[in-house]
Scaffold this active site. Structure first.
Site, short mmCIF file in Angstrom:
data_model
loop_
_atom_site.label_atom_id
_atom_site.label_comp_id
_atom_site.label_asym_id
_atom_site.label_seq_id
_atom_site.Cartn_x
_atom_site.Cartn_y
_atom_site.Cartn_z
N ASP A 55 42.47 42.23 56.32
CA ASP A 55 42.82 40.94 57.15
C ASP A 55 42.22 41.72 58.17
O ASP A 55 42.69 42.18 58.38
CB ASP A 55 43.34 39.38 57.75
N ASP A 105 34.79 35.67 33.68
CA ASP A 105 35.35 34.77 33.60
C ASP A 105 35.35 33.80 32.07
O ASP A 105 34.79 33.51 32.19
CB ASP A 105 34.98 33.33 35.25
N ASN A 141 39.50 40.00 60.79
CA ASN A 141 39.22 39.22 61.28
C ASN A 141 39.85 37.63 61.97
O ASN A 141 40.54 37.12 63.00
CB ASN A 141 37.95 38.83 61.14
N HIS A 185 45.59 38.45 38.94
CA HIS A 185 45.74 37.52 40.11
C HIS A 185 46.19 36.50 39.02
O HIS A 185 46.69 35.22 40.10
CB HIS A 185 44.58 36.93 40.74
N ASP A 186 46.11 36.51 37.39
CA ASP A 186 46.69 34.89 36.95
C ASP A 186 47.89 35.56 36.90
O ASP A 186 48.82 34.27 36.22
CB ASP A 186 45.80 34.79 35.92
N ASP A 215 39.27 40.09 53.63
CA ASP A 215 37.97 39.64 54.00
C ASP A 215 36.79 41.54 53.69
O ASP A 215 37.65 41.95 53.48
CB ASP A 215 37.05 39.70 55.53
N GLU A 259 36.95 38.01 30.07
CA GLU A 259 38.29 37.68 29.73
C GLU A 259 38.29 36.72 28.81
O GLU A 259 38.04 35.52 28.67
CB GLU A 259 38.77 36.86 31.48
N ASP A 314 41.81 35.49 60.44
CA ASP A 314 41.86 34.28 60.39
C ASP A 314 42.87 34.27 59.29
O ASP A 314 43.19 33.28 58.40
CB ASP A 314 40.15 33.42 59.65
N ASP A 353 33.05 39.72 40.04
CA ASP A 353 32.88 38.86 39.08
C ASP A 353 32.27 37.51 39.10
O ASP A 353 31.68 37.01 39.62
CB ASP A 353 34.35 37.91 39.41
C1 NOJ Z 1 40.82 32.53 34.87
C2 NOJ Z 1 40.93 33.37 36.13
O1 NOJ Z 1 41.40 34.81 36.46
C3 NOJ Z 1 41.56 31.79 36.66
O2 NOJ Z 1 42.24 32.83 37.97
C4 NOJ Z 1 41.12 30.73 37.39
O3 NOJ Z 1 41.59 29.51 37.66
C5 NOJ Z 1 39.75 30.57 35.84
N1 NOJ Z 1 39.93 31.02 34.88
C6 NOJ Z 1 38.70 29.51 35.78
O4 NOJ Z 1 37.71 30.03 36.61
#
Ligand code: NOJ
Length: 549
Positions: free
Chosen positions: A22, A201, A24, A324-325, A30, A252, A26, A99
Site C-alpha cells: 500500500d 477464473d 497511499n 489466494h484461495d 495498490d 482455473e 488507505d 485475471d
Molecule cells: C475462483 C477465485 O480464485 C476465487 O477467489 C473466487 O472467489 C471464485 N473463483 C469466484 O470468482
C-alpha cells in the site's frame, strides 16, 4: 518447444493486489505499490506476474465480482497506473497476465442492471434466468459455492437468476453469441494494451447442462463443470482472440480430471495452454473442504504421478501449492514451527522439479504461514463468514469452526505481505484491511534478503535451475518409493541425463530404498536444503535433495 511456448520455461508469480503493498495509506495494496516492488520480483527471478483482479468492483468477493471490465478500481489506482505497471514490467523483461473473470459478473455490472429490468430487455439473455418449479421453489436444488441456494428470486420479473458463487455474482449465459462477442472484445482491449495473457477464473463452469436438473444433495457441479459446450466456447475464444496474440493462458478448473486437462491443453485442440487442477488440494478434506483430515502422502504422490504422466508429451501442467484461495503450504503440508524454513524449501524442491509451469504466490517465497485470529470479526472473506453462519446453524461448535478456519480459511493466504519488521510489516502506514500476521517481525522480505540461506534465495536458485537444465522442463516423471508414507521421491528422465529428487515430508529421520542409495552414490547434488548430510541412507527431517544422475 518453440519460441511461442515461452510459458513452458517461465515461472509465474501471483500478486494479490489488495494485500501486496500500500502506498497511499488507505490500508489496501495498490498498483503503484506493485511498481515499487518490481525490482524485488526481478531479483527473485520470476518471468511472469499474474495480477488478481484490479477491475472496478463492489469488492463483494475481493474483485472477483466485476462491475466494469475496462476500468481499474479506485482502490488500486487508475488506468494510467496500470499502463505504467505494464511498461515498467516490460522494461524489466517481466510479463504481465490479467485475471479474466467471465463465468460471472457483479450484479452491479450494467449488463445485469439492464438484464434485471424486464424479460424483454436486450440484455435479458446475458444471464441465466429461469422460472421457479411449480411449487415456487428455485429451478434446481443447487447450492452456491459460498452457501445457500444458487438461485436468487427477482421480484420485478418473477424469475430466478443463477449464481454459482455469491448472490452478487450472477452467472453469465455463454449460450448467447452476443455475450461471447462482448467478452472477446473486452479481451482484445487488454491484449491490445500489451498484456501477456490471462488466468481464467473457473473457466470450465461457462457451459451449463441445458436440462437444469436437481443434483444429489444439492450438488449442481456435474451440471455446470466441464459442460457440453465448454470446448467449443474455448476454441472459439482461441480462434477469435488468443491465436492472434503471443500470450499465455491458464484456466482455473475445479473438477477437471487429467483426461479433461488433456483436451483443454493439447495444442492440437487450440484451447488453453494449461489449467489449474484442484485434485491435489482436495486430498486433505472429506468432500467438504471444511471437513479436513490429515494428508496421506501416498495419495498426494499418486495424484502428482497421474497428472505428470498423463499430460507428458500431450498437454502441459501448471504447478502450484498456493494461491489466494488456499491456506499457506508450509502450515499445511510442512511445519510452520521448528522446521518452517527447512520444510518450505523441501516443498519448493518437490514442486519445482516437476514438469509444468510453477506458480509462486506472494509470500510463499518467504515461507509465510497461516494466521490464527482470535475472533471471527477479524476475518474478511465472504466464503468463510458464510460458512461459519451456515455450519453454526447446523450445530457445529464455535471452537470447531474456528479450527476449520485456521486450517482452511482463504484469509490465511490474504494477510498482507510482510516486507519488514516495522509496523504492519511495512505493508501500509494506515490500518490494514486485514490484519498482518503477527509473525512479521520474524518473517519478512527485508530479513530474507539479508540471509543467504533464506527461503527467498532458495526459490531464486530453483528458478535459475529451471532455466539451466532442460530436463526439468522436458524430462519424463517416474515415481519412486510409491508406498512410503513419508518420502516423496521421483526421477526426471531427460535426453541428457536424469535427476533424482528425494523429499522427506516428516519431522522424523527416514530411510531411502536401497536402489536409490545405490543410484545417488557419488553423484553430484544439484540443490539441497541440508548443510552436510546428503548422500546418506537416512533423510533428515524435511530434507529435500536433488541429485544429478
Ligand atoms: C475462483 C477465485 O480464485 C476465487 O477467489 C473466487 O472467489 C471464485 N473463483 C469466484 O470468482
Amino acid at each position: 518447444m518453440n519460441n511461442q511456448e515461452w510459458w513452458k520455461k517461465s515461472v509465474v508469480y501471483q500478486i494479490y493486489p489488495k494485500s501486496f503493498n500500500d502506498t497511499n495509506g488507505d490500508g489496501i495494496g495498490d498498483i503503484p505499490g506493485i511498481i515499487e516492488k518490481l525490482d524485488y520480483l526481478k531479483e527473485l527471478g520470476v518471468d511472469v506476474l499474474w495480477l488478481s483482479p484490479v477491475y472496478d468492483s463492489p469488492q463483494e468477493d475481493n474483485g472477483y465480482d466485476i462491475r466494469n471490465y475496462r476500468q481499474v478500481d479506485d482502490l488500486f489506482g487508475n488506468m494510467e497506473d496500470l499502463e505504467r505497471l505494464l511498461e515498467e514490467a516490460h522494461k524489466r523483461d517481466l510479463k504481465l497476465v490479467m485475471d479474466l473473470v467471465v463465468n460471472h459478473t457483479s450484479d452491479e455490472h450494467p449488463w445485469f442492471v439492464e438484464s434485471s429490468k424486464s424479460k424483454d430487455n436486450p440484455y435479458r439473455d446475458y444471464y441465466i434466468w429461469k422460472d421457479g418449479k411449480e411449487n415456487g421453489e428455485p429451478p434446481t436444488n443447487w447450492n452456491s459455492v459460498f452457501g445457500g441456494p444458487a438461485w436468487e428470486y427477482d421480484e420485478t420479473t418473477g424469475q430466478y437468476y443463477l449464481h454459482i458463487f455469491a448472490k452478487k455474482q450472477p452467472d453469465l449465459n455463454w449460450e448467447n453469441p452476443n455475450l461471447r462477442e462482448d467478452v472477446y472484445d473486452m479481451m482484445k482491449f487488454w491484449l491490445d494494451k500489451g498484456m501477456d495473457g490471462f488466468r481464467m477464473d473457473v473457466i470450465n463452469f461457462i457451459s451449463k447442462d441445458p436440462e437444469y436438473q436437481d443434483g444429489e444433495n444439492g450438488d449442481g457441479s456435474p451440471y455446470f463443470m466441464n459442460g457440453p459446450r465448454v470446448h467449443e466456447f474455448l476454441q472459439e475464444m482461441n480462434q477469435e482472440v488468443l491465436s492472434n496474440y503471443d500470450v499465455m493462458t491458464v484456466g482455473e478448473m475445479p473438477g477437471a480430471s487429467p483426461e479433461d486437462a488433456k483436451r483443454y491443453t493439447d495444442p492440437e485442440n487450440e484451447e488453453l495452454n494449461m489449467i489449474f487442477t484442484f485434485e491435489h488440494m482436495d486430498l486433505d478434506s472429506n468432500g467438504d473442504k471444511w471437513n479436513w483430515t490429515d494428508l496421506n502422502l501416498v495419495d498426494l504422490k499418486e495424484n502428482f504421478e497421474k497428472w505428470q504422466t498423463s499430460l507428458h508429451g500431450v498437454g502441459w501442467n501448471s504447478l502450484y501449492w498456493n494461491n489466494h484461495d488456499q491456506p499457506r503450504i508450509v502450515s499445511r503440508f510442512g511445519d510452520d514451527g521448528e522446521y518452517r524454513v527447512k520444510s518450505a524449501k523441501m516443498l519448493a524442491i518437490c514442486l519445482h522439479m516437476m514438469q509444468g509451469t510453477p506458480y509462486i504466490y506472494q509470500g510463499e517465497e518467504l515461507g509465510m504461514t497461516n494466521v490464527n485470529f482470535e475472533t471471527l470479526e477479524e476475518y474478511r472473506d465472504i466464503e468463510l463468514l458464510n460458512m461459519y453462519k451456515e455450519k453454526k446453524e447446523k450445530g457445529w461448535s464455535h471452537e470447531d469452526l474456528m479450527k476449520a478456519i485456521y486450517v482452511k480459511g482463504r484469509d490465511n493466504a490474504r494477510t498482507p505481505m510482510q516486507w519488514n519488521d516495522k509496523e504492519n510489516g511495512g505493508f501500509t502506514n494506515g490500518t490494514p484491511w486485514l490484519q498482518v500476521n503477527p509473525n512479521y517481525r520474524e518473517i519478512n522480505a527485508e530479513r530474507a534478503l539479508e540471509d543467504k540461506n533464506s527461503v527467498f534465495y532458495f526459490y531464486q536458485q530453483l528458478i535459475r535451475l529451471r532455466k539451466e537444465m532442460d530436463m526439468i522442463t522436458d524430462g519424463r516423471f517416474e515415481l519412486l518409493m510409491r508406498e512410503d508414507p513419508n518420502v516423496f521421491a521421483y526421477k526426471r528422465v531427460g535426453d541428457e541425463g536424469s535427476l533424482l529428487v528425494v523429499c522427506n515430508f516428516s519431522s522424523e529421520e527416514v530411510t531411502l530404498d536401497d536402489g536409490i542409495v545405490k543410484e545417488i552414490e557419488g553423484k553430484p547434488v544439484v540443490i539441497t536444503n541440508e548443510t552436510e548430510s546428503t548422500h546418506r541412507r537416512g533423510l533428515a527431517p524435511f530434507e529435500g535433495t536433488v541429485y544429478r544422475l
